[in-house]
Design a protein around this motif. Sequence first.
Motif, mmCIF file in Angstrom:
data_model
loop_
_atom_site.group_PDB
_atom_site.id
_atom_site.type_symbol
_atom_site.label_atom_id
_atom_site.label_comp_id
_atom_site.label_asym_id
_atom_site.label_seq_id
_atom_site.Cartn_x
_atom_site.Cartn_y
_atom_site.Cartn_z
ATOM 1 N N TYR A 194 0.827 -1.212 0.000
ATOM 2 C CA TYR A 194 0.000 0.000 0.000
ATOM 3 C C TYR A 194 0.860 1.260 0.000
ATOM 4 N N THR A 195 2.067 1.186 0.579
ATOM 5 C CA THR A 195 2.970 2.342 0.530
ATOM 6 C C THR A 195 3.394 2.634 -0.906
ATOM 7 N N MET A 218 0.444 4.177 -2.775
ATOM 8 C CA MET A 218 0.237 5.590 -2.450
ATOM 9 C C MET A 218 1.296 6.471 -3.099
ATOM 10 N N ASP A 219 2.498 5.924 -3.281
ATOM 11 C CA ASP A 219 3.577 6.669 -3.944
ATOM 12 C C ASP A 219 3.521 6.540 -5.460
ATOM 13 N N GLN A 220 2.486 5.849 -5.960
ATOM 14 C CA GLN A 220 2.300 5.623 -7.396
ATOM 15 C C GLN A 220 3.438 4.814 -8.008
ATOM 16 N N CYS A 240 3.518 1.753 -9.069
ATOM 17 C CA CYS A 240 2.510 0.714 -9.301
ATOM 18 C C CYS A 240 3.119 -0.651 -9.620
ATOM 19 N N TRP A 296 -6.077 -0.788 5.387
ATOM 20 C CA TRP A 296 -5.284 -1.875 4.825
ATOM 21 C C TRP A 296 -5.053 -2.908 5.924
ATOM 22 N N GLN A 305 -3.862 2.337 8.396
ATOM 23 C CA GLN A 305 -3.934 3.232 7.246
ATOM 24 C C GLN A 305 -5.279 3.075 6.540
ATOM 25 N N ILE A 320 -8.131 3.310 3.760
ATOM 26 C CA ILE A 320 -8.252 3.335 2.297
ATOM 27 C C ILE A 320 -9.222 4.458 1.953
ATOM 28 N N GLU A 321 -8.713 5.506 1.338
ATOM 29 C CA GLU A 321 -9.504 6.724 1.166
ATOM 30 C C GLU A 321 -10.772 6.489 0.347
#
Length: 371
Positions: free
Chosen positions: A108-109, A112-114, A116, A227, A232, A234-235
């Motif tokens: 997930y980090t 979030m930092d894209q 991918c 997550w 954290q 999940i927006e």
Amino acid sequence: MQFNHEDDHYHQKHDTTIRYATDGIPRLSVTNLPRTENEVCSLDFPPSQSHQYKGRSKNKPGEPEKKQDHLDLKIESKTIQDKLFCTVHQVDSTMLLEVVKSLIHDGYTALMDQRCHSAEQMFSQLLNIIDPSELKQLNLRIINYVVIIYGHATSLLGIGLPEALTKAEDQFKRIIVHYQEERFDCLAYYGIGKVYLRQNRFSDALNQFMKSQTMINRKIVPGVLTWPMTSQVIEETRTENLQLFLKNCIEECKFPPEPDGVCRYQHCHGHSKIQIFFTDPDFKGFIRMTCCQQCRVEFHTNCWKKLKTTNYSDKNDKDFLQELCFTPDCTGLISKIVIFSSSGLVKCEFEQKITKPKEPPRAIIKQKCSR
């Protein structure tokens, strides 16, 4: 000094037995960890073995004691194996839990930092090592497993390549088909819509976004989720955030940009749509023809090749200059041909100036003014 050959033979047998027992101890790793429930590891001797020690029968007169000692050594070796197996199993269970926690955090980090590609690798490993039928051993619930699938699909979506988008769509659909009870469908439909939007399939994407919006309006939502094994959030699971995301996506689908071209091949079935965008993930180039009447006609590169093979005997592109325009009812002649490569740059360009025939001047009729 005299050597007792029987003793030497006795030690050889002991050595052979010890090597066999040690070689039989399994070496476990996280990936091949046996999964058992409620397994209790005891360091005590099993009752059957304890009974053997208590009720050991005396040797018959004249029978050498080495046979009984040989049997005792086998029993001890088996007990050592059981002890080591239980200990290693406990250690590997702890290691597996730590590996899962680490992969979730890194996944997930990276998302979030894209990053991918990295995120996809982490979530893919999680799906490979976690058995959905044995989630309780990792203190996980089904909804946590669904979140991991969602993370994997979202990572694939971020990669954006045609194959990755296809896999992402499959993962989102997997959530809808197999995990309806988790009320996660609104996010899965949102994900499929994002896949179609990335493919510039605006009408298809709009349909998926509207499904997601309908489910939110009917309160069919999973609630705010984090997550797994983290705090954290999940927006997208916050309803107000998802509604905002949907609003922007729906607006984009209702007012899409103009395409860079529209394929006019009658049998254009090899592509997801006839509209051509330079930003299409599967963009492979196209050809554009302009006639002297300013008509513009485009074809996918593959469609153009099929059309030439079928109707024009693989005629050279340049030879289409000064041919009749492809637009029905247009009498103009093709004056310009531009071929775009898969990079979006102009590969080659042909042009032929065509002079429009002058129309005969209109007759001037002089009228006398009447008074």
